[in-house]
Design a protein around this motif. Structure first.
Motif, PDB file in Angstrom:
ATOM      1  N   ARG A  51      20.247 -34.138  40.887  1.00 18.36           N
ATOM      2  CA  ARG A  51      21.266 -33.862  41.892  1.00 18.36           C
ATOM      3  C   ARG A  51      21.173 -34.906  42.991  1.00 18.36           C
ATOM      4  O   ARG A  51      20.077 -35.285  43.405  1.00 18.36           O
ATOM      5  CB  ARG A  51      21.086 -32.461  42.475  1.00 18.36           C
ATOM      6  N   GLN A  87      25.905 -33.552  40.350  1.00 14.89           N
ATOM      7  CA  GLN A  87      24.898 -32.795  39.627  1.00 14.89           C
ATOM      8  C   GLN A  87      25.033 -33.084  38.142  1.00 14.89           C
ATOM      9  O   GLN A  87      26.156 -33.235  37.635  1.00 14.89           O
ATOM     10  CB  GLN A  87      25.054 -31.292  39.876  1.00 14.89           C
ATOM     11  N   ARG A 132      26.109 -31.978  31.176  1.00 13.65           N
ATOM     12  CA  ARG A 132      26.957 -31.318  32.158  1.00 13.65           C
ATOM     13  C   ARG A 132      26.919 -32.169  33.417  1.00 13.65           C
ATOM     14  O   ARG A 132      25.901 -32.216  34.115  1.00 13.65           O
ATOM     15  CB  ARG A 132      26.480 -29.892  32.448  1.00 13.65           C
ATOM     16  N   SER A 147      28.826 -33.076  37.020  1.00  9.32           N
ATOM     17  CA  SER A 147      29.777 -32.597  38.027  1.00  9.32           C
ATOM     18  C   SER A 147      29.719 -33.522  39.223  1.00  9.32           C
ATOM     19  O   SER A 147      28.638 -33.811  39.757  1.00  9.32           O
ATOM     20  CB  SER A 147      29.436 -31.154  38.446  1.00  9.32           C
ATOM     21  N   TYR A 148      30.894 -33.996  39.642  1.00  7.13           N
ATOM     22  CA  TYR A 148      30.986 -34.891  40.794  1.00  7.13           C
ATOM     23  C   TYR A 148      32.156 -34.447  41.646  1.00  7.13           C
ATOM     24  O   TYR A 148      33.297 -34.395  41.171  1.00  7.13           O
ATOM     25  CB  TYR A 148      31.171 -36.345  40.338  1.00  7.13           C
ATOM     26  N   GLY A 149      31.878 -34.090  42.864  1.00  2.00           N
ATOM     27  CA  GLY A 149      32.937 -33.617  43.754  1.00  2.00           C
ATOM     28  C   GLY A 149      32.530 -33.800  45.196  1.00  2.00           C
ATOM     29  O   GLY A 149      31.506 -34.417  45.515  1.00  2.00           O
TER      30      GLY A 149
END
Length: 249
Positions: free
Chosen positions: A183, A196, A221, A223-225
């Motif tokens: 992360r 993450q 998995r 995740s990028y935001g």
């Protein structure tokens, strides 16, 4: 009276739907989003150990007696690659997703039908009584149809994400594969970027500089935001989201 009750019901519904998000946004007015603390990822309430199909266990190779070299080692004294729980590994994320789809269809159809009954059970002599204006039994039924349709569709998408994320080995599977979790948070002014990732890698896919490409992660998995001032402006209002969900047109 009905309008007042309806307005009150809508207000309560909106407050219940948006209370948590609105309260959180109001609580951080004038200050940047808080960063998450550094913590053991295995203690996260959402953390679940990974269970995958495993091959039959095999006997480990015995080390050669009186030898300073270890089989599989890339350095003379010690292998610097991540291999145990708690080791750190750098994951290279380079996603370049580009897709273009174009579809064109055209259809045309013409149809013509005609049917006549010149003679049927000798009743043709009685046609004049039923149709005094004249009647042609050979052209009793005629039908024509003509239809056509044309459609064009196009989808074009181009996305790119390039980052280096340091992850931690959280689990060693029975076949030697490693479960990694990473992360990274970056805060610039009042905007937070959060990335993450988690996945399963093979030890032999780890390079000599202790890095691994993201396309070598199984069950990846990623995740990028973001969250903050810019993300809040880009998000539609709660009322608009509710209307988009319930309106049929």
């Amino acid at each position: 009276m009905r309008k007042t009750a309806l307005f009150a019901a809508l207000s309560v519904t909106g407050a219940l739907l948006s209370g948590c998000g609105t309260a959180e946004r109001l609580s951080r007015i004038g200050r940047a989003p808080d960063m998450a603390p550094i913590a053991d990822p295995t203690r996260d309430p959402n953390y679940r150990p990974v269970s995958m199909p495993m091959p039959a266990p095999q006997d480990a190779r015995n080390l050669s007696a009186n030898s300073l070299w270890r089989p599989g080692s890339r350095t003379f004294l010690r292998d610097q690659r991540a291999s145990a729980v708690g080791d750190i590994i750098t994951i290279l994320v380079s996603i370049r997703d580009q897709a273009e789809l174009q579809n064109t269809s055209e259809r045309s159809r013409e149809n013509s039908e005609s049917m006549g009954i010149p003679r049927i059970l000798g009743l043709d002599s009685s046609y004049a009584r039923f149709f005094p204006q004249g009647f042609d039994p050979s052209r009793m039924i005629e039908a024509n149809s003509n239809n056509g349709s044309q459609g064009t569709g196009r989808i074009r998408r181009n996305e790119a994400v390039t980052m280096r994320v340091a992850g931690t080995v959280t689990q060693v599977l029975p076949n030697g594969n490693l479960v990694v979790t990473g992360r990274q948070q970056v805060r610039v002014n009042h905007e937070m970027r959060d990335m993450q990732l988690t996945g399963i890698i093979r030890p032999q896919d780890i390079a000599s500089d202790n890095t691994v490409q993201h396309d070598r992660l199984a069950e990846a998995r990623i995740s990028y935001g973001g969250r903050g001032t810019v993300s809040d402006v880009q998000q539609p209002r709660y009322g608009q989201q509710i209307l988009d969900a319930i309106l049929p047109f």
